[in-house]
Enzyme design. Structure first.
Site, PDB file in Angstrom:
ATOM      1  CB  CYS A 229     -58.494  41.532  21.639  1.00  9.56           C
ATOM      2  SG  CYS A 229     -58.866  40.775  23.034  1.00  9.56           S
ATOM      3  CG  LEU A 230     -62.196  47.381  24.092  1.00 14.14           C
ATOM      4  CD1 LEU A 230     -60.802  47.813  24.667  1.00 14.14           C
ATOM      5  CD2 LEU A 230     -62.388  48.813  23.537  1.00 14.14           C
TER       6      LEU A 230
END
Length: 211
Positions: free
Chosen positions: A112-113
């Site tokens: 989750c970037l």
């Protein structure tokens, strides 16, 4: 929580690149040429790159945990997939061997970037992913937007215990010898074992048939 100075710096960099990108994008090569150029640049850097197939859109990259973080000393194999629209669309990245981090799914390794997914610009390249984005992710986890709820809760409750858990995962799953194994290899090993088992049964049956 991410350091405001880092997020602010990223915002300023992105803002400052806006006008430049409007000019530069018209001069860029086709997506396929850009993928080839960025991949070659990455391969010429200090990163070890392993192609997954004959194409240039999927590959593994060895990534070392950044200094001044509990991930220092860990080595991960990162799977990178470049979409057809790269560099206009961000690459997909995931950890192959396990890592304990609020923003990384422990089972799938997906990341989750937001820096990549939401603020990606065609001005960035693959080297930026491994020299800026991933180190920043490990240096400044964001427990308010978790994929690993347990890691996020522990980080907010007891940072020292969180750091210790990170180091335990590094010791168990992120040694240089750990990055050699991947799902495809494990499947091949299982298939080989089944073939060997079948061959063993055939030999045993043949042996019983002999007088």
């Amino acid at each position: 929580m991410p350091e405001p100075t880092c997020l602010g710096l990223l915002f300023l960099v992105k803002k400052s690149q806006f006008l430049l990108s409007k000019i530069s994008l018209n001069k860029m090569s086709s997506p396929s040429k850009r993928r080839e150029m960025d991949l070659m640049k990455l391969m010429m850097s200090d990163y070890k790159v392993e192609m997954i197939n004959d194409g240039m859109q999927e590959f593994y990259v060895e990534f070392n945990g950044p200094k001044d973080s509990p991930y220092h000393g860990g080595v991960w194999k990162i799977r990178v997939e470049l979409p057809d629209a790269y560099p206009y669309k961000s690459p997909s990245i995931g950890f192959i061997n396990k890592i304990y981090h609020p923003n990384v799914d422990e089972m799938s390794g997906s990341v989750c970037l937001d820096v990549i997914n939401q603020t990606w610009s065609p001005m960035f390249d693959l080297v930026n992913v491994f020299e800026v984005f991933l180190p920043q992710l490990l240096l400044y986890p964001n427990p308010s937007d978790p994929l690993n709820g347990e890691a996020a809760a522990l980080m907010m409750r007891d940072r020292a215990a969180y750091d210790q858990k990170v180091k335990e995962y590094c010791e168990k799953y992120a040694k240089p010898e750990d990055i050699g194994a991947k799902a495809e290899d494990m499947s091949s090993d299982e298939e080989l074992s089944e073939d060997e088992f079948a061959a063993s049964d055939d030999d045993e049956i043949a042996g019983k048939a002999d007088p």
